[in-house]
Design an enzyme around this catalytic site. Structure first.
Site, PDB file in Angstrom:
ATOM      1  N   ASP A  48       0.827  -1.220   0.000  1.00  0.00           N
ATOM      2  CA  ASP A  48       0.000   0.000   0.000  1.00  0.00           C
ATOM      3  C   ASP A  48       0.859   1.268   0.000  1.00  0.00           C
ATOM      4  O   ASP A  48       0.674   2.167   0.830  1.00  0.00           O
ATOM      5  CB  ASP A  48      -0.927   0.025   1.216  1.00  0.00           C
ATOM      6  CG  ASP A  48      -1.670  -1.275   1.427  1.00  0.00           C
ATOM      7  OD1 ASP A  48      -2.036  -1.914   0.430  1.00  0.00           O
ATOM      8  OD2 ASP A  48      -1.888  -1.655   2.594  1.00  0.00           O
ATOM      9  N   GLU A 224     -11.362  -0.536  -3.599  1.00  0.00           N
ATOM     10  CA  GLU A 224     -10.642   0.096  -2.500  1.00  0.00           C
ATOM     11  C   GLU A 224      -9.425   0.830  -3.045  1.00  0.00           C
ATOM     12  O   GLU A 224      -9.141   0.814  -4.246  1.00  0.00           O
ATOM     13  CB  GLU A 224     -10.219  -0.943  -1.459  1.00  0.00           C
ATOM     14  CG  GLU A 224      -9.185  -1.950  -1.950  1.00  0.00           C
ATOM     15  CD  GLU A 224      -8.818  -2.995  -0.907  1.00  0.00           C
ATOM     16  OE1 GLU A 224      -9.567  -3.152   0.077  1.00  0.00           O
ATOM     17  OE2 GLU A 224      -7.783  -3.669  -1.085  1.00  0.00           O
ATOM     18  N   HIS A 288      -3.177  -1.308  -5.141  1.00  0.00           N
ATOM     19  CA  HIS A 288      -3.083  -0.235  -4.143  1.00  0.00           C
ATOM     20  C   HIS A 288      -1.986   0.757  -4.529  1.00  0.00           C
ATOM     21  O   HIS A 288      -0.965   0.903  -3.872  1.00  0.00           O
ATOM     22  CB  HIS A 288      -2.837  -0.764  -2.743  1.00  0.00           C
ATOM     23  CG  HIS A 288      -3.332   0.207  -1.714  1.00  0.00           C
ATOM     24  ND1 HIS A 288      -4.379  -0.066  -0.887  1.00  0.00           N
ATOM     25  CD2 HIS A 288      -2.934   1.466  -1.423  1.00  0.00           C
ATOM     26  CE1 HIS A 288      -4.617   0.985  -0.113  1.00  0.00           C
ATOM     27  NE2 HIS A 288      -3.750   1.939  -0.427  1.00  0.00           N
ATOM     28  N   ARG A 322       4.505  -8.476  -0.049  1.00  0.00           N
ATOM     29  CA  ARG A 322       4.181  -7.462  -1.052  1.00  0.00           C
ATOM     30  C   ARG A 322       5.314  -6.434  -1.088  1.00  0.00           C
ATOM     31  O   ARG A 322       5.813  -6.025  -0.053  1.00  0.00           O
ATOM     32  CB  ARG A 322       2.840  -6.811  -0.729  1.00  0.00           C
ATOM     33  CG  ARG A 322       1.665  -7.770  -0.924  1.00  0.00           C
ATOM     34  CD  ARG A 322       0.338  -7.152  -0.554  1.00  0.00           C
ATOM     35  NE  ARG A 322       0.201  -6.978   0.890  1.00  0.00           N
ATOM     36  CZ  ARG A 322      -0.882  -6.459   1.474  1.00  0.00           C
ATOM     37  NH1 ARG A 322      -1.896  -6.044   0.741  1.00  0.00           N
ATOM     38  NH2 ARG A 322      -0.943  -6.340   2.789  1.00  0.00           N
ATOM     39  N   HIS A 364       7.098  -4.250 -31.565  1.00  0.00           N
ATOM     40  CA  HIS A 364       7.077  -5.511 -32.284  1.00  0.00           C
ATOM     41  C   HIS A 364       5.637  -5.894 -32.574  1.00  0.00           C
ATOM     42  O   HIS A 364       4.725  -5.639 -31.783  1.00  0.00           O
ATOM     43  CB  HIS A 364       7.807  -6.613 -31.517  1.00  0.00           C
ATOM     44  CG  HIS A 364       7.265  -6.902 -30.145  1.00  0.00           C
ATOM     45  ND1 HIS A 364       6.191  -7.728 -29.935  1.00  0.00           N
ATOM     46  CD2 HIS A 364       7.654  -6.477 -28.918  1.00  0.00           C
ATOM     47  CE1 HIS A 364       5.935  -7.809 -28.645  1.00  0.00           C
ATOM     48  NE2 HIS A 364       6.803  -7.057 -27.993  1.00  0.00           N
ATOM     49  N   TRP A 365       5.440  -6.457 -33.745  1.00  0.00           N
ATOM     50  CA  TRP A 365       4.125  -6.938 -34.173  1.00  0.00           C
ATOM     51  C   TRP A 365       4.347  -8.293 -34.834  1.00  0.00           C
ATOM     52  O   TRP A 365       4.992  -8.385 -35.862  1.00  0.00           O
ATOM     53  CB  TRP A 365       3.461  -5.967 -35.142  1.00  0.00           C
ATOM     54  CG  TRP A 365       2.187  -6.501 -35.716  1.00  0.00           C
ATOM     55  CD1 TRP A 365       1.981  -7.027 -36.952  1.00  0.00           C
ATOM     56  CD2 TRP A 365       0.918  -6.551 -35.053  1.00  0.00           C
ATOM     57  NE1 TRP A 365       0.672  -7.413 -37.116  1.00  0.00           N
ATOM     58  CE2 TRP A 365      -0.010  -7.138 -35.960  1.00  0.00           C
ATOM     59  CE3 TRP A 365       0.473  -6.178 -33.781  1.00  0.00           C
ATOM     60  CZ2 TRP A 365      -1.355  -7.342 -35.626  1.00  0.00           C
ATOM     61  CZ3 TRP A 365      -0.860  -6.388 -33.463  1.00  0.00           C
ATOM     62  CH2 TRP A 365      -1.755  -6.952 -34.381  1.00  0.00           C
ATOM     63  N   ASP A 380       4.229  -3.744 -26.044  1.00  0.00           N
ATOM     64  CA  ASP A 380       4.821  -4.073 -27.346  1.00  0.00           C
ATOM     65  C   ASP A 380       5.856  -3.034 -27.767  1.00  0.00           C
ATOM     66  O   ASP A 380       6.686  -3.307 -28.640  1.00  0.00           O
ATOM     67  CB  ASP A 380       3.742  -4.153 -28.429  1.00  0.00           C
ATOM     68  CG  ASP A 380       2.939  -5.442 -28.373  1.00  0.00           C
ATOM     69  OD1 ASP A 380       3.279  -6.318 -27.558  1.00  0.00           O
ATOM     70  OD2 ASP A 380       1.971  -5.563 -29.147  1.00  0.00           O
ATOM     71  N   HIS A 458      14.549   3.088 -39.604  1.00  0.00           N
ATOM     72  CA  HIS A 458      13.245   2.710 -40.131  1.00  0.00           C
ATOM     73  C   HIS A 458      13.163   3.062 -41.605  1.00  0.00           C
ATOM     74  O   HIS A 458      13.775   4.019 -42.087  1.00  0.00           O
ATOM     75  CB  HIS A 458      12.110   3.376 -39.338  1.00  0.00           C
ATOM     76  CG  HIS A 458      12.089   4.875 -39.421  1.00  0.00           C
ATOM     77  ND1 HIS A 458      11.532   5.564 -40.465  1.00  0.00           N
ATOM     78  CD2 HIS A 458      12.563   5.821 -38.563  1.00  0.00           C
ATOM     79  CE1 HIS A 458      11.644   6.870 -40.260  1.00  0.00           C
ATOM     80  NE2 HIS A 458      12.273   7.056 -39.111  1.00  0.00           N
ATOM     81  N   ASN A 461       8.274   2.252 -42.352  1.00  0.00           N
ATOM     82  CA  ASN A 461       7.753   1.850 -41.044  1.00  0.00           C
ATOM     83  C   ASN A 461       8.224   0.476 -40.576  1.00  0.00           C
ATOM     84  O   ASN A 461       7.738  -0.028 -39.567  1.00  0.00           O
ATOM     85  CB  ASN A 461       6.215   1.905 -41.011  1.00  0.00           C
ATOM     86  CG  ASN A 461       5.697   3.319 -41.130  1.00  0.00           C
ATOM     87  OD1 ASN A 461       6.255   4.246 -40.554  1.00  0.00           O
ATOM     88  ND2 ASN A 461       4.624   3.492 -41.896  1.00  0.00           N
ATOM     89  N   ASP A 476      16.450   8.833 -39.870  1.00  0.00           N
ATOM     90  CA  ASP A 476      15.741   7.563 -39.715  1.00  0.00           C
ATOM     91  C   ASP A 476      16.421   6.650 -38.687  1.00  0.00           C
ATOM     92  O   ASP A 476      15.793   5.721 -38.175  1.00  0.00           O
ATOM     93  CB  ASP A 476      15.679   6.820 -41.052  1.00  0.00           C
ATOM     94  CG  ASP A 476      14.728   7.468 -42.045  1.00  0.00           C
ATOM     95  OD1 ASP A 476      13.978   8.373 -41.634  1.00  0.00           O
ATOM     96  OD2 ASP A 476      14.738   7.057 -43.227  1.00  0.00           O
TER      97      ASP A 476
END
Length: 482
Positions: A48, A224, A288, A322, A364-365, A380, A458, A461, A476
């Protein structure tokens, strides 16, 4: 031979693009919200968590301790510094009566020149008689100052109630909290009320949320831990749902900044959790939370707790493990927050935006690396920049949502693939991180380890490793960490 042919085709296409001006955008500026990274976990056995950034240059941190018997606090000038800052006990439970058990979820706030700690507590003779209480200190340093008990926050219903938080909106201070109403049913709902001072509500509270979806009712019916963030013309309230095991998760309420917050109809709830357990990263029961900001004020930071294992023996409330964790909160193109996933332990990931297409990121795809905008599946487009698989002096880019998978080149194309332990993979997935070829001050470029002179860039794309020579090539091949 295939590599040479591919190289010639790509180079010819790039030259044509330069001549036609098709892919030449305007120069970008460095991002308004540069990357911030942390090393998780921040604090073991601290649930918390709540952090307040004060004008004195310190972050103040408090959290629930496993014994549920005291309130602790630490401070540091950096968020990461809180992980090693000394801790002080500022208040201890009563030996008998009210505030004698279950000291839960303290929050630290600075209001009108004084410090206030909001917390929940049971009674020594009735540990489940949990109610909200407030401490006050006028000392400059709340770790060394004297605390006065302002007592219990008086609520119309004298029932199980906890997790009080406070915020101001349009000049009005509000209190939000979780409480059981027998007329509504079992479990806890979220309420909101105006305040006349930091320990007193005024007027009648309203219920703004109750457990209604299946992910809010696993183990227990729970809403909560409200936490408020105001941005982009909206008031966002994250909250926790379900039992405090691996089913614990975050939901989100949203209201327009111009709306009447005391009208329950002003609040819209997400139909699915915005933050939940993730098997791949080994994080369970995230919840929390609170929000804070980076040291430069340019990034919103999500603070929360979770566990690094799924199975718990016995009552989760008796499990002490936790841990407090951080990660950057990102924003979608429509102005809504994107929590992503609870990332793996260790260094937190970054996003890499394009120098010349600043609204697009490396992602990434189907394991192919590409450049794309508005990546709502945030993970991703997140990568951990780690020591290179070939050793120091290089870096490797590890997928946030596929730990053990790295960005690597293959036939000059960039893919995200699992490390197969070979020397070839290590070399293909290692890069020299250079100053940005188009912006050496703020940008970065990545030069192939085993093909010097080739950089990640790139084109249409998609991502490749290619030689760079023209101004467009350099643009690029330049990215910003966000």
């Amino acid at each position: 031979m295939r590599r040479l042919v591919r190289r010639a085709v790509v180079a010819a296409a790039a030259a044509l693009a330069v001549l036609t001006g098709v892919t030449t955008p305007a120069q970008a500026a460095a991002p308004a919200s540069p990357a911030v990274t942390f090393t998780n976990p921040i604090a073991l056995q601290r649930a918390d968590p709540h952090i307040f950034k004060h004008t004195d240059g310190y972050y103040y941190f408090t959290a629930t301790v496993p014994a549920y018997d005291k309130i602790v606090m630490r401070r540091a000038t950096t968020l990461q510094g809180l992980s090693t800052a000394p801790e002080t006990t500022i208040w201890t439970k009563h030996a008998s009566g009210d505030m004698g058990a279950h000291i839960w979820a303290p929050e630290i706030h600075f209001i009108d020149g004084k410090w206030y700690v909001y917390f929940a507590a049971g009674a020594s003779n009735d540990i489940w008689k949990i109610r909200p209480y407030v401490l006050e200190s006028s000392s400059a340093n709340p770790l060394t100052g004297t605390w006065t008990e302002k007592g219990r926050i008086s609520l119309p219903l004298d029932t199980f109630s906890l997790d009080a938080t406070t915020f101001t909106h349009n000049g009005t201070r509000y209190l939000s909290w979780a409480q059981n109403d027998p007329a509504v049913g079992s479990g806890t709902n979220l309420y909101l009320a105006r305040m006349s001072n930091p320990w007193t509500i005024s007027g009648s509270p309203v219920m703004i949320s109750k457990p209604e979806y299946s992910w809010e009712t696993v183990g227990h019916r729970v809403n909560e831990g409200p936490a408020v963030l105001q941005k982009n013309g909206k008031v966002f309230m994250a909250y926790s749902a379900s039992a405090t095991d691996a089913n614990y998760c975050l939901g989100l309420l949203t209201a327009n900044a111009t709306a009447d917050l005391m009208n329950p109809a002003s609040w819209a709830k997400t139909s699915t959790p915005v933050f939940k357990s993730n098997d791949r990263t080994g994080q369970y029961g995230p919840g929390h939370n609170t929000f804070t900001v980076s040291e430069d004020g340019k990034s919103d930071i999500l603070v929360y707790h979770d566990r690094d294992y799924k199975d718990i023996n016995g009552d989760p409330l008796n499990d002490p493990n936790r841990r407090t964790r951080y990660q950057k909160l990102y924003w979608n193109a429509d102005g809504t927050p994107n929590f992503g996933i609870p990332v793996a332990d260790g260094a937190t990931p970054v996003r890499l935006s394009s120098y010349n297409y600043p609204d697009k990121f490396i992602r990434h795809w189907e394991y192919r690396a590409k450049l794309e905008g508005n990546v709502t599946n945030l993970a991703d487009s997140q990568f951990r920049i780690v020591t290179g698989l070939t050793g120091s002096g290089t870096v490797s880019l590890e997928s946030a949502n596929f730990p053990g998978y790295y960005l690597r080149h293959k036939n000059n194309e960039l893919w995200v693939e699992k490390d197969d332990g070979t020397a070839l993979f290590d070399a293909d997935a290692s890069f020299h991180q250079r100053a940005g070829l188009a912006d050496s001050a703020a940008g970065v470029s990545y030069e192939s380890y085993n093909f010097p002179g080739r950089y990640i860039r790139h084109f249409n794309n998609l991502l490749y490793t290619q030689p760079v020579s023209t101004t467009l090539d350099q643009q690029d091949a330049t990215f910003y960490k966000e």
